[in-house]
Enzyme design. Structure first.
Site, PDB file in Angstrom:
ATOM      1  N   ASP A  29      30.105  43.166  22.660  1.00 52.32           N
ATOM      2  CA  ASP A  29      29.889  43.031  23.953  1.00 52.32           C
ATOM      3  C   ASP A  29      29.039  44.398  24.379  1.00 52.32           C
ATOM      4  O   ASP A  29      29.801  45.205  24.561  1.00 52.32           O
ATOM      5  CB  ASP A  29      31.190  42.855  24.689  1.00 52.32           C
ATOM      6  N   GLU A  55      27.038  47.711  33.626  1.00 48.59           N
ATOM      7  CA  GLU A  55      27.734  46.389  33.827  1.00 48.59           C
ATOM      8  C   GLU A  55      29.347  46.470  33.662  1.00 48.59           C
ATOM      9  O   GLU A  55      29.994  46.055  34.537  1.00 48.59           O
ATOM     10  CB  GLU A  55      27.281  45.257  32.939  1.00 48.59           C
ATOM     11  N   GLU A  56      29.516  47.170  32.783  1.00 47.69           N
ATOM     12  CA  GLU A  56      31.111  47.609  32.511  1.00 47.69           C
ATOM     13  C   GLU A  56      31.897  48.346  33.756  1.00 47.69           C
ATOM     14  O   GLU A  56      33.360  48.335  33.506  1.00 47.69           O
ATOM     15  CB  GLU A  56      31.212  48.350  31.570  1.00 47.69           C
ATOM     16  N   HIS A  68      36.842  44.228  23.692  1.00 48.16           N
ATOM     17  CA  HIS A  68      37.019  45.770  24.426  1.00 48.16           C
ATOM     18  C   HIS A  68      37.748  46.185  23.505  1.00 48.16           C
ATOM     19  O   HIS A  68      38.570  47.195  23.830  1.00 48.16           O
ATOM     20  CB  HIS A  68      37.499  45.486  25.900  1.00 48.16           C
ATOM     21  N   HIS A 109      23.477  43.031  29.446  1.00 44.48           N
ATOM     22  CA  HIS A 109      23.697  44.513  29.903  1.00 44.48           C
ATOM     23  C   HIS A 109      23.591  45.262  28.433  1.00 44.48           C
ATOM     24  O   HIS A 109      24.000  44.787  27.386  1.00 44.48           O
ATOM     25  CB  HIS A 109      24.986  44.586  30.446  1.00 44.48           C
TER      26      HIS A 109
END
Length: 362
Positions: free
Chosen positions: A177, A209-210, A329, A66
């Site tokens: 990420d 994606e998130e 995150h 992603h």
């Protein structure tokens, strides 16, 4: 190869691509993948699909990373020039105040923090939520903010420098990420540019994606691959505040991980990796001499694109090959580049052996 991977990661993490506003990352991925792929498509929603044809007929393999990151969006501009914002994805409230941000990828701002001299004892202990925070762009009125080109809904991302630790294999920055795997995808296509293999490889940089794994579902329905490997990152448990053996036995520097099962909720966001695809990863890791960490992470707020991709089309056999990172995150995610190299090596071997092994459930 290590330095090339680092350079791609540095460039990718400098971009702001908050979920739903991935344009800059999409442009970068398209430009880089076009050098090595036979064809690159960007669908109407921003998913990047790079196609590499083998020299013989064979199965369609999709490798998906992603392109989006967690972040924020402008909710309101106050008359005095301060900006209120929403979360996009699961940013932690603990790391908000006192952080530098970029609005629309280039306009600098600061998430304000009340001076410690003026905080009450209760305020000093309290973690303010995103709804209680504000952004300061150095403007004194709403009109001044709007003259900067800022509007409601504009994306906001962390500003965080690319920092090599004393051991230069460790890299700290924002959006590891999942820019780490976007970099792996580019490097993979570089490595297979002149390689003979069976079938077709689809390298995909998915969007959103998130915020619900939407892009993976779209692309899975479009391509309908014979099998897929989702490449992402995973939290590591090797810090003093985590009981690694009990909660998350994943360590930096011990290789990529294959996630057997993950999920936030049983149902749409639960994935059990296909045993046939796990076997392919395991076999090619052994051939390459790469150590793989195997884990499950169920009910802990973790899921990947595989949660949606696995039931796209007629059902796609999927597995997850992920790179460990600390401080998930947050603006200071930490990765060991050797784990990423291990993942890249396994993927290259899988492409070379595409079609040699039938994907079976029993």
């Amino acid at each position: 190869m290590k330095e090339s991977l680092k350079e791609s990661l540095k460039e990718l993490t400098s971009l702001v691509g908050v979920s739903g506003s991935e344009q800059e990352v999409v442009k970068y991925m398209k430009e880089k993948l076009e050098i090595y792929a036979d064809e690159v498509i960007v669908d109407p929603n921003g998913n990047v699909i790079a196609v590499k044809h083998g020299n013989k007929p064979g199965p369609k393999l999709m490798i998906a990373a992603h392109s989006d990151e967690i972040g924020f969006s402008v909710k309101n501009i106050l008359p005095n020039g301060f900006i209120l914002f929403n979360k996009i994805g699961t940013a932690s409230d603990k790391v908000l105040e006192g952080r530098k941000v970029l609005i629309k990828g280039s306009i600098p701002g600061i998430i304000g923090i009340k001076p410690g001299h003026l905080q009450t004892p209760e305020e000093a202990k309290k973690v303010n939520s995103s709804k209680e925070c504000y952004i300061d762009v150095g403007a004194s009125s709403k009109e001044e903010v709007e003259n900067l080109g800022i509007r409601v809904g504009d994306p906001i991302g962390y500003r965080s420098d690319f920092m090599e630790m004393a051991n230069k294999d460790y890299i700290c920055t924002k959006s590891i990420d999942n820019r780490m795997n976007c970099a792996i995808l580019i490097e993979l296509f570089r490595q297979i540019k002149d390689v003979e293999f069976e079938g077709t490889v689809y390298g995909v940089a998915t969007v959103q994606e998130e915020t619900g794994m939407k892009g993976a579902f779209m692309v899975g329905n479009r391509i309908e691959p014979d099998y897929a490997i989702v490449i992402d990152t995973i939290p590591s448990g090797d810090t003093p505040d985590v009981n690694a053996e009990r909660d998350l036995p994943i360590y930096l520097g011990k290789g990529p991980a294959c996630v057997i099962a993950d999920g936030v909720l049983f149902g749409l966001l639960f994935t059990y990796s296909h045993p046939g695809v796990i076997e392919i990863i395991e076999e090619q890791a052994k051939v390459a001499g790469v150590n793989v960490q195997y884990t499950t992470l169920v009910g802990e707020g973790y899921a990947t694109d595989a949660a949606r991709l696995s039931f796209a089309g007629k059902g796609i056999p999927c597995a997850m090959l992920v790179v460990p990172r600390r401080y998930s995150h947050s603006p200071v995610e930490l990765v060991n580049i050797n784990d990423a190299l291990g993942s890249l090596t396994i993927l290259e071997n899988i492409v070379k052996q595409n079609g040699k092994k039938e994907i079976k459930f029993i």
